[in-house]
Design an enzyme around this catalytic site. Structure first.
Site, PDB file in Angstrom:
ATOM      1  N   PRO A   2       0.830  -1.210   0.000  1.00  0.00           N
ATOM      2  CA  PRO A   2       0.000   0.000   0.000  1.00  0.00           C
ATOM      3  C   PRO A   2       0.865   1.261   0.000  1.00  0.00           C
ATOM      4  CG  PRO A   2      -0.844  -1.606   1.566  1.00  0.00           C
ATOM      5  CD  PRO A   2       0.472  -2.129   1.079  1.00  0.00           C
ATOM      6  N   GLU A   3       0.526   2.197  -0.893  1.00  0.00           N
ATOM      7  CA  GLU A   3       1.275   3.439  -0.971  1.00  0.00           C
ATOM      8  C   GLU A   3       0.447   4.563  -0.365  1.00  0.00           C
ATOM      9  OE1 GLU A   3       3.436   4.267  -4.501  1.00  0.00           O
ATOM     10  OE2 GLU A   3       3.595   2.168  -5.082  1.00  0.00           O
TER      11      GLU A   3
END
Length: 269
Positions: A2-3
């Site tokens: 996840p960014e």
């Protein structure tokens, strides 16, 4: 992994359910994450949540007497469960909230972190970070000044969290495409105008991804279980060999810092 947009989406998802409420207790079924879950979290009782924040790719729960700092790792996700089913094999942590719901943390790979800090300003994982990409401090002037005498390739340079936080592999590739800049160029080759365009492109790409709920790659899900939809708008990332949507030239794949980089050799210079 996840960014920033995925983490921001998670923040927005759990915030209305948690902010202003009291965490009655934390039920930690498996404390063996990337680092062991801190004892202060395991022993947590009856603490009011003052706010839900994000710094880089970390979620921050501001409590009356400290901070819970969460990194989702490779496969972690948070869900809001008003009527929680029995926990599964990978459901490692529940926060039991005073409004009757549970915030459940699931992570099959356990490369995540749940840390405690008495003061976020002195946290070992936050103290060294650069500016937020959506803040006023981050702009073309900042990028241009920091790029002087930097001979590393632009793409991995953008992913350095001391330069700017939260610009991971996906969004670095996409932002460079929007700005028309080849990812393999030396950072010091950026002109002032290019640096300004790149900063604007990073902001625009991140904001658009947040609007779409993030990018679903493998197993990112929003806190309500719905996928992120920005994946449908990716112009170069994961598109190797596919014609560019702008000019029709096949998208190419290269390695920078041992990470996959996608770009259009015709649109980017």
């Amino acid at each position: 992994m996840p960014e920033l947009p995925e983490v921001e989406t998670s923040r927005r998802g759990i915030g209305p359910w948690v902010a202003g409420q009291t965490i009655l207790r934390a039920e930690v079924r498996n404390a063996r994450l990337r680092w062991p879950v801190d004892e202060e979290i395991i022993a947590l009782r009856d603490q009011r949540v003052l706010s839900v924040q994000r710094r880089a790719k970390y979620l921050l729960l501001e409590l009356e007497k400290g901070w819970i700092i969460i990194h989702l790792g490779m496969s972690g996700r948070l869900r809001v469960l008003p009527q929680p089913p029995p926990p599964g094999k990978h459901d490692h942590i529940d926060l039991v909230i005073s409004n009757g719901c549970i915030i459940r943390y699931t992570d099959p790979r356990r490369f995540s972190a749940w840390l405690w800090s008495d003061d976020r300003r002195t946290s070992r994982v936050l103290a060294h970070l650069g500016p937020e990409p959506l803040s006023d401090k981050f702009d073309g002037r900042w990028l241009y000044q920091k790029s002087r005498n930097k001979h590393t390739s632009i793409k991995p340079w953008l992913m350095d969290n001391t330069l700017v936080v939260g610009v991971g592999n996906i969004y670095a590739s996409e932002s460079l495409f929007v700005a028309g800049i080849l990812p393999g160029r030396a950072a010091c080759s950026l002109g002032e105008e290019e640096a300004g365009l790149l900063a604007e492109s990073i902001k625009a790409v991140l904001l658009r991804s947040i609007e779409q709920g993030g990018t679903t790659l493998r197993n990112f899900l929003q806190s309500d279980g719905k996928p992120g939809y920005f994946v449908q708008e990716l112009q170069v990332y994961g598109q190797g060999g596919i014609p560019c949507r702008v000019c029709g030239t096949p998208i190419q794949l290269a390695k920078h810092g041992q990470r996959s980089t996608f770009f259009c050799p015709a649109c980017q210079h």
